[in-house]
Design a protein around this motif. Sequence first.
Motif, PDB file in Angstrom:
ATOM      1  N   LEU A   1      10.745 -91.385 -26.301  1.00  0.00           N
ATOM      2  CA  LEU A   1      11.654 -90.920 -26.996  1.00  0.00           C
ATOM      3  C   LEU A   1      11.913 -89.602 -27.106  1.00  0.00           C
ATOM      4  N   ALA A   2      10.793 -88.775 -26.950  1.00  0.00           N
ATOM      5  CA  ALA A   2      11.212 -87.296 -27.122  1.00  0.00           C
ATOM      6  C   ALA A   2      11.793 -86.923 -25.730  1.00  0.00           C
TER       7      ALA A   2
ATOM      8  N   LEU B   1       8.808 -99.980 -21.960  1.00  0.00           N
ATOM      9  CA  LEU B   1       8.855 -98.398 -22.014  1.00  0.00           C
ATOM     10  C   LEU B   1       8.900 -98.034 -20.679  1.00  0.00           C
TER      11      LEU B   1
ATOM     12  N   GLY C   1       2.080 -97.211 -28.651  1.00  0.00           N
ATOM     13  CA  GLY C   1       2.992 -96.178 -29.700  1.00  0.00           C
ATOM     14  C   GLY C   1       2.937 -94.763 -29.325  1.00  0.00           C
ATOM     15  N   GLY C   2       1.632 -94.221 -28.511  1.00  0.00           N
ATOM     16  CA  GLY C   2       1.891 -92.795 -28.085  1.00  0.00           C
ATOM     17  C   GLY C   2       2.941 -92.742 -26.839  1.00  0.00           C
TER      18      GLY C   2
ATOM     19  N   ALA D   1       5.466 -94.695 -26.680  1.00  0.00           N
ATOM     20  CA  ALA D   1       6.856 -94.565 -27.204  1.00  0.00           C
ATOM     21  C   ALA D   1       7.324 -93.335 -27.761  1.00  0.00           C
ATOM     22  N   VAL D   2       6.221 -92.521 -28.155  1.00  0.00           N
ATOM     23  CA  VAL D   2       6.862 -91.374 -28.718  1.00  0.00           C
ATOM     24  C   VAL D   2       7.021 -90.366 -27.616  1.00  0.00           C
ATOM     25  N   VAL D   3       6.481 -90.408 -26.630  1.00  0.00           N
ATOM     26  CA  VAL D   3       6.861 -89.626 -25.531  1.00  0.00           C
ATOM     27  C   VAL D   3       8.260 -89.781 -24.916  1.00  0.00           C
TER      28      VAL D   3
END
Length: 499
Positions: A221-222, A151, A214-215, A217-219
Motif C-alpha cells: 500500500l505504501a 498481494l 499484514g506487513g 500489505a502495508v509495504v
Amino acid sequence: MTVVPLAPVRRWIGRTQSSHRERGATLSSLYIGVLSVAIIGGMLHRQLADIFWPDAPNLSGLAGGSLAALLYALLHLALRRFGPLALSRPAASWLLPAPVSRRALLLPSLRLTGIAAAVLGALAGLAVAGHTAPRPLTGEQVALLTAGGALTGLALLLVAAAAQAGGRWGDAVDAPAGLILAAGFAGLVADTTLDQPVAVTPWPSGATLLPVVGGAAVVVLAVLALIIRGLAATPSDRILDASRTAGTLFDTAFGIEPSFLTDMIERRYWARRRLHSTRLGSRLPFLVAQDLLLTLRRRRRLLMLAFATALPLLLGAAPAWVLGAVVLLGCLVAGMTATGNVRTDAGNPVLLRLLGLSSRQTVLQRLWVPGVLAALWAAVSLTLLDVLGDLPSGPWWALGLTLGPVGAAAAVHRARVGFVRNELLPLDTPMGTLSTGPLVNVVMGPDMLLLGVPAWIAVGQGSLSWTTVLLQGVLAFGGARFYLSGSTSEDRTEFTQRG
C-alpha cells in the motif's frame, strides 16, 4: 497552463454516449455476461476445483516452487506487454494531449489493472497451495495464502508500472523475469526426472502467516501511494504504445481477425531491432537464404523453442493421445518461426514478380527452413521422451525427423491464410448464428497435421518400429508434395489457391 478538472469532462462524455445507446442495452449486456459466467461456472465447477484445489496434494516442493515462479513471472511479463497503464483510443486521442490531470486520467486504468492483477495473483497462489500444501489446512491459512497471492500480483503490477515510467532501466527489469520464468520451467522438468521428489514440510500456521501477510500489505500500500503520486511522470509514448496494444487486442477479439495481432507483433519486433547486413553462401536459393536470415535474427524465439522441447515431459500424466497432439502442434509452432516472409509474399508478391518466380517455386523454397526447424524440434522432443519419459526404447529420433515435412506444410499453409472470409454463409444453431469464416481460418494450418497420424498413433500406443517410421516418412513427404502441386501453379505468381 491551466488544468481543466477531468471529472466534469468524463461526466459529459458519459451522458453523450448514453444518449446514443438503446435504452436497456447496458443492462442487457450485463445480464448476458453474468448469466454466461454462471452457466459456464455451473458446467465446469468440478474441473475448476480439480485445477485449483484437488482432493490431495500432487506436487512436490520443487514442483510447487517452480510453478509459483513460472506463474508469477508470466503475470509480470503479461503486465509489461499490456502496459500496464493504457487508455482507450478516444481518451488517448483527445484527453491525453488535453490540459487535464494525467494522474486522474490514468487512475481508472491503474484501478482496473490492479483488480485484474490481484485476482490473477490470488488464483495463482490458491492453485500452488492447493497442489502443494499438505492437508488439512484451516480456513484462516487458505485465506491468508490467497491474500498473499493477491498481494504478490499487486506488487508485480507496481513493478510493471514503475518500469513503464522508468525508461531504459524499466526494460532491464524484464530480463530477470525471463530468467525466473526459465528457472521455473527447468524446475518443473527436473521434478519429472526425480525418483524421489522433494517432500513438502508442514506449512506455517495462521498465527505465523498473519503478521507476514499484514506487513506485506502495508509495504504494498505504501508503494502504491508512491506510484499514484508519480503517475503524471509516465511518458506519453509508452501510454500510447500500451493503448495501441489494447486496441489491437480488442479489434482481434471483436472482429475475430488474428492477422491484426500478428501484424502488430511483427511490426513491434522489427521496429526495435538494429539489423546488420549478412551474406550467406551463394549456392543457397535466394528465398531459402532470406528465411534463414529471418530465423537467425530471432534468437529469443529459437531459445524458447529449445526450452519447449521439454514441454511434453510435463504432460506425462496426461492421456497418450494428448501427448501425441502436443508433439504435432509443436512441429507447427516450430515451423511458424520462419514463415514471416510467407505472410509478406501472400499479401504483396512484388518481390516474387521482380525475381520472376512462380508460386510453386516460391512455396518449394519456403518449405525448407520450416521443415528443418520442425524436424529438429520433433526429434529432440521425442528423444527426451524416450530417455527421460515413459516412451519405450525405439527409433523415436527418426520418427521426429520424418515429421519435418508435416510441420513445414502446416506452417506455410497457416501463413498463407490471409484475412478472415466473412462472406461465407453462417450456420444457424440452437445457441444462435455461428459465423463459418473464423472457423475456416482457425482450421487452416492445423488441418495439415493430419499427415502425422501414424506418429500420433505410435506415441499413443507407446510402441514404434521402423515400419511405422517408413510409413510416416512416405505419408509426410507425399502429403507435402501433393500440397505443393495442388495449391500452386507454374504460371502464377500469386498465392491464390485453386478454387
